[in-house]
Enzyme design. Sequence first.
Site, PDB file in Angstrom:
ATOM      1  N   ASP A   1      65.199  20.414  22.372  1.00 29.72           N
ATOM      2  CA  ASP A   1      63.802  20.832  22.494  1.00 29.72           C
ATOM      3  C   ASP A   1      63.503  22.164  21.814  1.00 29.72           C
ATOM      4  OD1 ASP A   1      63.062  18.595  24.089  1.00 29.72           O
ATOM      5  OD2 ASP A   1      64.147  19.509  25.748  1.00 29.72           O
TER       6      ASP A   1
ATOM      7  N   HIS B   1      63.372  19.164  31.733  1.00 31.36           N
ATOM      8  CA  HIS B   1      63.802  18.020  30.906  1.00 31.36           C
ATOM      9  C   HIS B   1      62.892  17.993  29.658  1.00 31.36           C
ATOM     10  CE1 HIS B   1      65.607  14.307  29.862  1.00 31.36           C
ATOM     11  NE2 HIS B   1      65.041  13.474  30.718  1.00 31.36           N
TER      12      HIS B   1
ATOM     13  N   SER C   1      65.431  11.071  32.794  1.00 32.70           N
ATOM     14  CA  SER C   1      64.584   9.940  32.375  1.00 32.70           C
ATOM     15  C   SER C   1      65.385   8.639  32.312  1.00 32.70           C
ATOM     16  CB  SER C   1      63.909  10.220  31.038  1.00 32.70           C
ATOM     17  OG  SER C   1      64.839  10.657  30.072  1.00 32.70           O
TER      18      SER C   1
HETATM   19  N1  CMX Z   1      67.521  30.189  30.785  1.00 30.38           N
HETATM   20  C1  CMX Z   1      67.787  30.880  31.918  1.00 30.38           C
HETATM   21  N2  CMX Z   1      68.643  30.464  32.868  1.00 30.38           N
HETATM   22  C2  CMX Z   1      69.293  29.311  32.633  1.00 30.38           C
HETATM   23  C3  CMX Z   1      69.107  28.571  31.465  1.00 30.38           C
HETATM   24  C4  CMX Z   1      68.166  29.042  30.516  1.00 30.38           C
HETATM   25  N3  CMX Z   1      67.891  28.359  29.411  1.00 30.38           N
HETATM   26  N4  CMX Z   1      69.896  27.469  31.514  1.00 30.38           N
HETATM   27  C5  CMX Z   1      70.545  27.526  32.696  1.00 30.38           C
HETATM   28  N5  CMX Z   1      70.176  28.641  33.379  1.00 30.38           N
HETATM   29  C6  CMX Z   1      70.572  29.041  34.720  1.00 30.38           C
HETATM   30  C7  CMX Z   1      70.205  27.931  35.688  1.00 30.38           C
HETATM   31  O1  CMX Z   1      68.830  28.005  36.063  1.00 30.38           O
HETATM   32  C8  CMX Z   1      71.156  28.200  36.825  1.00 30.38           C
HETATM   33  O2  CMX Z   1      70.634  29.284  37.565  1.00 30.38           O
HETATM   34  P1  CMX Z   1      70.847  29.365  39.172  1.00 30.38           P
HETATM   35  O3  CMX Z   1      72.320  29.519  39.364  1.00 30.38           O
HETATM   36  O4  CMX Z   1      70.031  30.557  39.562  1.00 30.38           O
HETATM   37  O5  CMX Z   1      70.317  28.084  39.721  1.00 30.38           O
HETATM   38  C9  CMX Z   1      72.403  28.666  36.085  1.00 30.38           C
HETATM   39  O6  CMX Z   1      71.975  29.128  34.798  1.00 30.38           O
HETATM   40  C10 CMX Z   1      73.459  27.592  35.910  1.00 30.38           C
HETATM   41  O7  CMX Z   1      72.849  26.474  35.259  1.00 30.38           O
HETATM   42  P2  CMX Z   1      73.716  25.495  34.345  1.00 30.38           P
HETATM   43  O8  CMX Z   1      74.745  24.875  35.206  1.00 30.38           O
HETATM   44  O9  CMX Z   1      74.152  26.175  33.101  1.00 30.38           O
HETATM   45  O10 CMX Z   1      72.614  24.429  33.899  1.00 30.38           O
HETATM   46  P3  CMX Z   1      72.050  23.178  34.724  1.00 30.38           P
HETATM   47  O11 CMX Z   1      72.928  22.027  34.450  1.00 30.38           O
HETATM   48  O12 CMX Z   1      71.796  23.529  36.155  1.00 30.38           O
HETATM   49  O13 CMX Z   1      70.634  22.975  34.046  1.00 30.38           O
HETATM   50  C11 CMX Z   1      69.109  22.821  32.259  1.00 30.38           C
HETATM   51  C12 CMX Z   1      70.494  22.474  32.747  1.00 30.38           C
HETATM   52  C13 CMX Z   1      68.849  22.143  30.935  1.00 30.38           C
HETATM   53  C14 CMX Z   1      68.079  22.316  33.282  1.00 30.38           C
HETATM   54  C15 CMX Z   1      68.994  24.363  32.100  1.00 30.38           C
HETATM   55  O14 CMX Z   1      69.904  24.793  31.107  1.00 30.38           O
HETATM   56  C16 CMX Z   1      67.605  24.850  31.770  1.00 30.38           C
HETATM   57  O15 CMX Z   1      66.814  25.057  32.702  1.00 30.38           O
HETATM   58  N6  CMX Z   1      67.267  25.050  30.461  1.00 30.38           N
HETATM   59  C17 CMX Z   1      65.928  25.427  30.054  1.00 30.38           C
HETATM   60  C18 CMX Z   1      65.006  24.235  30.072  1.00 30.38           C
HETATM   61  C19 CMX Z   1      65.355  23.285  28.971  1.00 30.38           C
HETATM   62  O16 CMX Z   1      65.487  23.637  27.819  1.00 30.38           O
HETATM   63  N7  CMX Z   1      65.450  21.976  29.324  1.00 30.38           N
HETATM   64  C20 CMX Z   1      65.649  20.907  28.330  1.00 30.38           C
HETATM   65  C21 CMX Z   1      67.030  20.269  28.388  1.00 30.38           C
HETATM   66  C22 CMX Z   1      67.148  19.131  27.391  1.00 30.38           C
HETATM   67  C23 CMX Z   1      66.279  17.977  27.813  1.00 30.38           C
HETATM   68  O17 CMX Z   1      66.572  17.348  28.836  1.00 30.38           O
HETATM   69  O18 CMX Z   1      65.253  17.741  27.180  1.00 30.38           O
END
Ligand code: CMX
Length: 443
Positions: A372, A270, A240
Amino acid sequence: MSKLKAKLAQKIEEHRPRTAKLLKEHGDVKIGEVTIAQAIGGARGVRCLVTDISYLDPFEGIRFRGKTIPETFECLPKVPGCDYPYVEGFFWFLLTGDVPTMEETLEVVEEFKKRRAIPEYVKDVLRAMPRDTHPMTMYSAGILAMQRESVFVKRYNEGMKKTEYWEPMLEDVLNLLPKLPVLAAYIYRMKYKADVHIAPHPDLDMGGNFAHQMGFGKPYDDVARMYFILHSDHESGNVSAHTTHLVASALSDAYYSLSAGINGLAGPLHGLANQEVLRWMMNFQKKLGGQEPTPELVEQALWDTLNAGQVIPGYGHAVLRKTDPRYVAQREFCLKNLPDYPLFKLIDMIYQVAPGVLTKHGKTKNPWPNVDAQSGVIQWYYGLTEWDFYTVLFGIGRAIGVLSNITWDRALGYPIERPKSVTTKMLEDVAAQSIKADDLGSD
Ligand code: CMX
């Protein structure tokens, strides 16, 4: 708003030579390198954005203008009889870097009151949308609809110097920001409260009036203040903030830029994660069918989600590598105000179990909760159970940070953003050269 503008003008004058000197004398100093993984992987960790408004340390979490969350809450002028500070004073703090006095804060409070009414045509736009439209779509559309009000566009068309850009940008920000809670409350009451609206209260500050117009009594005003401040800024790289900055870099005005940023916030990875957390918990409770949740049942449900190829909402972060202090701040609020609430107890049970499950799952780099994971339960407790509205609350808070940032973007004359892309073949060629160099090195 004379005091805020004068203070900001002074800060800008002090700051401009620092940016100019860095560019002129040290422009070719490297602050990082970009790897193939970063180029393909969403620019994770690439240092190519500048902001002084907040900084996110992976282990400590966010600092606003150098202050932690508890320090921020502590130092700002408080609304009489309330636990949390004026959002208006926090805005002054983010924008100028200085903690405002009560007098300075109250000047912003009064100014925001004068500017907070949303135009009637915005209501017409919202009313023309089908009522099942997601509230984030309505919120973004409402912001965009007001673009015709932009003072920046008017002044730009008349012709102005680049060094003056920040002044009409500030004017747009000061016109837009106070309208956001009013816009949100209008959407809420139109969608979920039989289209019955509550007029603004002339005596109330931003947080207090939001609670009033939403139709929630005390202490929801403090919940709103806490919520807006916690969600305001998380440095510049999140979707954002970066989107708002990127769009603004084309000299698009605050309305275009914020509306775009809000669209990014509406993604489930996000800001939308806050509604997803509630959805996950409600589905879990439904499956339990009245059975008491236990850590074993929570663990099974988490694995079911992961095994279905879905993410655990509210967990993980692109930068953080520990429990988000924004989560901690909300947890402390719950421990004080709703310690025995069953939904809070469930959130806490998930907190005990999920990091272990995610670590065992082995994918995420950060198994800890983010902002969140905790926020929806507070809303639910105070009666805001329409969880698809939760990201709008995030969107009001986020506006405080990103609108402060784009005012400074204009003040420091940041150019249009335009990173360079490469082709896959180019990456393969670079990779092949690096293998060759390694082979030569091992001879
Ligand atoms: N549940 C399951 N798998 C997860 C996970 C979770 N909460 N968080 C990360 N992973 C997975 C990723 O999908 C990724 O999988 P692939 O290798 O298959 O693509 C792997 O772990 C590595 O990801 P990462 O490097 O740890 O995390 P990213 O920087 O790629 O993504 C985020 C960060 C927030 C998008 C991710 O942790 C996520 O999807 N979390 C759940 C959604 C969430 O809570 N989002 C809110 C974030 C805060 C905000 O912006 O409001």
